[in-house]
Motif scaffolding. Structure first.
Motif, mmCIF file in Angstrom:
data_model
loop_
_atom_site.group_PDB
_atom_site.id
_atom_site.type_symbol
_atom_site.label_atom_id
_atom_site.label_comp_id
_atom_site.label_asym_id
_atom_site.label_seq_id
_atom_site.Cartn_x
_atom_site.Cartn_y
_atom_site.Cartn_z
ATOM 1 N N LEU A 69 -37.501 37.262 5.824
ATOM 2 C CA LEU A 69 -36.185 36.956 6.401
ATOM 3 C C LEU A 69 -35.530 35.777 5.679
ATOM 4 C CD1 LEU A 69 -36.947 37.366 10.222
ATOM 5 C CD2 LEU A 69 -35.632 38.904 8.771
ATOM 6 N N PHE A 70 -36.329 34.750 5.377
ATOM 7 C CA PHE A 70 -35.788 33.596 4.640
ATOM 8 C C PHE A 70 -35.248 34.035 3.284
ATOM 9 C CE2 PHE A 70 -38.345 29.891 6.745
ATOM 10 C CZ PHE A 70 -37.409 29.852 7.770
ATOM 11 N N LEU A 71 -35.999 34.896 2.597
ATOM 12 C CA LEU A 71 -35.573 35.313 1.256
ATOM 13 C C LEU A 71 -34.267 36.102 1.310
ATOM 14 C CD1 LEU A 71 -38.937 36.175 -0.535
ATOM 15 C CD2 LEU A 71 -37.477 34.169 -0.813
ATOM 16 N N VAL A 72 -34.109 36.954 2.327
ATOM 17 C CA VAL A 72 -32.843 37.685 2.475
ATOM 18 C C VAL A 72 -31.731 36.703 2.835
ATOM 19 C CG1 VAL A 72 -31.615 39.425 3.824
ATOM 20 C CG2 VAL A 72 -33.970 39.841 3.134
ATOM 21 N N PHE A 73 -32.045 35.809 3.781
ATOM 22 C CA PHE A 73 -31.051 34.853 4.278
ATOM 23 C C PHE A 73 -30.530 33.948 3.155
ATOM 24 C CE2 PHE A 73 -29.803 30.912 6.490
ATOM 25 C CZ PHE A 73 -28.955 31.416 7.465
ATOM 26 N N PHE A 74 -31.448 33.433 2.353
ATOM 27 C CA PHE A 74 -31.037 32.519 1.289
ATOM 28 C C PHE A 74 -30.742 33.248 -0.017
ATOM 29 C CE2 PHE A 74 -33.520 29.624 4.069
ATOM 30 C CZ PHE A 74 -32.508 28.729 4.364
ATOM 31 N N GLY A 75 -31.132 34.512 -0.092
ATOM 32 C CA GLY A 75 -30.912 35.284 -1.312
ATOM 33 C C GLY A 75 -29.524 35.908 -1.353
ATOM 34 N N LEU A 76 -28.995 36.265 -0.173
ATOM 35 C CA LEU A 76 -27.668 36.896 -0.136
ATOM 36 C C LEU A 76 -26.585 36.043 -0.802
ATOM 37 C CD1 LEU A 76 -27.528 38.610 3.401
ATOM 38 C CD2 LEU A 76 -27.779 39.677 1.166
ATOM 39 N N PRO A 77 -26.538 34.726 -0.537
ATOM 40 C CA PRO A 77 -25.497 33.916 -1.197
ATOM 41 C C PRO A 77 -25.611 33.952 -2.719
ATOM 42 C CG PRO A 77 -26.533 32.681 0.573
ATOM 43 C CD PRO A 77 -27.336 33.920 0.391
ATOM 44 N N LEU A 78 -26.825 34.126 -3.224
ATOM 45 C CA LEU A 78 -27.020 34.149 -4.681
ATOM 46 C C LEU A 78 -26.358 35.376 -5.303
ATOM 47 C CD1 LEU A 78 -30.746 33.003 -5.083
ATOM 48 C CD2 LEU A 78 -28.674 31.635 -5.233
ATOM 49 N N VAL A 79 -26.207 36.463 -4.521
ATOM 50 C CA VAL A 79 -25.514 37.643 -5.045
ATOM 51 C C VAL A 79 -24.086 37.707 -4.488
ATOM 52 C CG1 VAL A 79 -27.579 39.006 -5.495
ATOM 53 C CG2 VAL A 79 -26.540 39.122 -3.236
ATOM 54 N N GLY A 80 -23.606 36.552 -3.987
ATOM 55 C CA GLY A 80 -22.197 36.451 -3.612
ATOM 56 C C GLY A 80 -21.839 36.960 -2.230
ATOM 57 N N ILE A 81 -22.862 37.127 -1.341
ATOM 58 C CA ILE A 81 -22.555 37.560 0.028
ATOM 59 C C ILE A 81 -22.719 36.369 0.959
ATOM 60 C CG2 ILE A 81 -23.202 39.126 1.905
ATOM 61 C CD1 ILE A 81 -24.281 41.031 -0.270
ATOM 62 N N ARG A 82 -21.718 36.114 1.801
ATOM 63 C CA ARG A 82 -21.766 34.976 2.701
ATOM 64 C C ARG A 82 -22.898 35.141 3.721
ATOM 65 N NH1 ARG A 82 -18.458 31.498 5.887
ATOM 66 N NH2 ARG A 82 -18.590 32.988 7.603
ATOM 67 N N ILE A 83 -23.589 34.049 4.002
ATOM 68 C CA ILE A 83 -24.712 34.105 4.943
ATOM 69 C C ILE A 83 -24.215 34.362 6.362
ATOM 70 C CG2 ILE A 83 -26.558 32.798 6.046
ATOM 71 C CD1 ILE A 83 -27.037 31.283 3.613
ATOM 72 N N GLU A 84 -24.722 35.431 6.978
ATOM 73 C CA GLU A 84 -24.496 35.657 8.398
ATOM 74 C C GLU A 84 -25.858 36.000 8.989
ATOM 75 O OE1 GLU A 84 -21.786 35.350 10.068
ATOM 76 O OE2 GLU A 84 -20.118 35.592 8.653
ATOM 77 N N PRO A 85 -26.266 35.298 10.048
ATOM 78 C CA PRO A 85 -27.597 35.592 10.600
ATOM 79 C C PRO A 85 -27.791 37.060 10.965
ATOM 80 C CG PRO A 85 -26.742 33.570 11.540
ATOM 81 C CD PRO A 85 -25.634 34.150 10.706
ATOM 82 N N TRP A 86 -26.769 37.710 11.537
ATOM 83 C CA TRP A 86 -26.959 39.100 11.960
ATOM 84 C C TRP A 86 -27.190 40.006 10.769
ATOM 85 C CZ3 TRP A 86 -23.613 42.734 10.073
ATOM 86 C CH2 TRP A 86 -22.371 42.293 9.617
ATOM 87 N N LEU A 87 -26.504 39.698 9.654
ATOM 88 C CA LEU A 87 -26.645 40.529 8.459
ATOM 89 C C LEU A 87 -28.040 40.353 7.854
ATOM 90 C CD1 LEU A 87 -25.177 42.448 6.555
ATOM 91 C CD2 LEU A 87 -24.437 40.470 5.233
#
Lengths: 214, 220
Positions: A69-87
């Motif tokens: 979950l941490f990797l998805v949470f902190f990885g999404l911004p690296l590919v330009g997607i804004r962090i949203e907990p639900w996502l």
């Protein structure tokens, strides 16, 4: 400070439990799609595809869900997607469920007699039809008990998404506890709600397992 | 782009310390949890109906609630009953109680797999009920359930990542501290995840080697 009665605590927790149920369903359906793709790769004739699928399953089964979950949470911004907990919660649990469902279904596919493949091939069915019309219907039915059992695991897994800030049952419980300082009542009620969600599924899985498979 | 420039000796030392805590925790929990599982499974098949049902209820309760809830209930909830535990003790207790519930079910399946004739044969040799169980039945049961038991141990180790939430300084906790300092959360958790993967793989190998050595007498 808010003054909560036990009844109000329970009502608020039950409202939050809707998100637990919703997240579980999203992850189970999404995980079903991912899991099917992984399964097809896992039994492909190309060895690099098989190996990739095996690695995918192994990675998810040998690392903590919290780290996934941490990797998805902190990885999404690296590919330009804004962090949203639900996502992050939805995606993370979908990938997680995909790995486990693929492994469960693989067990079913491998338990089928070789003759099923051969008979389907003898009927001149295409590769897709062999899998979709002959193998999968049998394998999915055979593995229904462990799949329902995994659903229980998934309900429990959603509690971990509270740590990345998704407001499901557990996160709401933490917030209520911070306001009321009644941890015994709050976490006791939370345990009862999770039990009420999981126990019927556990019982159902057990009954499926006991029933003679047709 | 990914930046691993923070990954110096100091960071390795921090993560190593966390990994050691995680490892020590799981070793202690495995020892206590396995013993409790054996006792629980024996009682579950015993003659006392009330005890049988109590163990059965306990197993269902633990298996149908999340570990995180169990952990928070023990750490935050029990003090209102006057039971105050340090964070490390609460984590160890929660993990042990959790592992024992799964362990009882696994052990029970193993005991069921030992043929009745083994009980009768050992009985006819004049062994006490206790000796029959420990010397004859248990070793055979352990061989049967070993794969399931070692799998459960690895699962418990992986689930223990959430004890960082009650400030136990395990591998995840050290990762949290590290990423707050480096501002590279993704890279930090990527390395931490890799360490967990190595721990899980090493534990599986070690448990397998141990089983071959102690349960199967060097064969297999």
């Amino acid at each position: 400070m808010d003054d909560f009665s036990s009844g109000q605590i329970l009502v608020n927790l039950l409202l939050a439990a809707r998100w637990t149920v919703g997240l579980t369903l999203v992850a189970f359906v999404g995980g079903g799609v991912v899991g099917m793709a992984i399964l097809i790769a896992r039994i492909d004739h190309r060895s690099w595809l098989r190996r990739s699928a095996t690695s995918y399953i192994g990675l998810f089964q040998r690392t903590p869900l919290l780290m996934q979950l941490f990797l998805v949470f902190f990885g999404l911004p690296l590919v330009g997607i804004r962090i949203e907990p639900w996502l992050a919660a939805g995606l993370g649990l979908t990938f997680y469920a995909g790995a486990y469902l693929a492994e469960i279904w693989r067990g079913g596919v491998e338990a089928l007699p070789r003759g099923q493949w051969e008979a389907a091939a003898a009927l001149e069915l295409s590769a897709a039809a062999r899998l979709g019309l002959v193998i999968l219907p049998q394998a999915l039915r055979m593995t229904l008990p462990p799949a329902v059992g995994f659903l229980v695991q998934l309900v429990k897994a959603t509690a971990v998404t509270s740590i990345i800030g998704f407001s499901e049952l557990m996160k709401t419980a933490n917030a209520i506890n911070n306001a009321t300082f009644e941890p015994f009542t709050v976490y006791g009620m939370v345990a009862i709600i999770y039990f009420a969600l999981c126990f019927p599924l556990t019982t159902y899985a057990r009954r499926l397992e006991a029933a003679p498979s047709r | 782009m990914l930046d691993f420039s923070w990954l110096v000796a100091d960071a390795f030392w921090t993560m190593g310390r966390g990994a050691a805590t995680t490892l020590i925790l799981i070793i202690v929990v495995t020892a206590c949890g396995t013993v409790l599982s054996v006792v629980g499974a024996a009682v579950r098949r015993g003659r006392n109906k009330l005890l049988r049902q109590a163990i059965g209820g306990y197993v269902e309760l633990i298996r149908n609630t999340p570990f995180l809830v169990q952990l928070f209930f023990i750490f935050f909830g029990l003090p209102s009953l006057g039971i105050r535990l340090s964070n490390l003790a609460a984590a160890a207790l929660a993990m042990t109680l959790n592992m024992a519930a799964y362990g009882v079910e696994i052990m029970r399946a193993g005991l069921d797999a030992v043929p009745r004739g083994q009980w009768e044969a050992a009985d006819s040799l004049g062994l006490t009920r206790y000796r029959v169980f420990v010397a004859v039945i248990l070793p055979q049961a352990l061989r049967v359930i070993f794969p399931a038991l070692s799998g459960q141990i690895v699962i418990t180790m992986l689930e223990s990542a959430v004890v960082s939430q009650i400030a136990v300084r395990d591998l995840t906790y050290e990762g949290d501290i590290l990423q707050a300092r480096t501002f590279r959360p993704f890279e930090t958790y990527l390395i931490v995840t890799g360490i967990y993967f190595l721990l899980a793989t090493m534990m599986q190998r070690a448990l397998h080697a141990g089983a071959v050595r102690w349960l199967f007498g060097g064969r297999r």
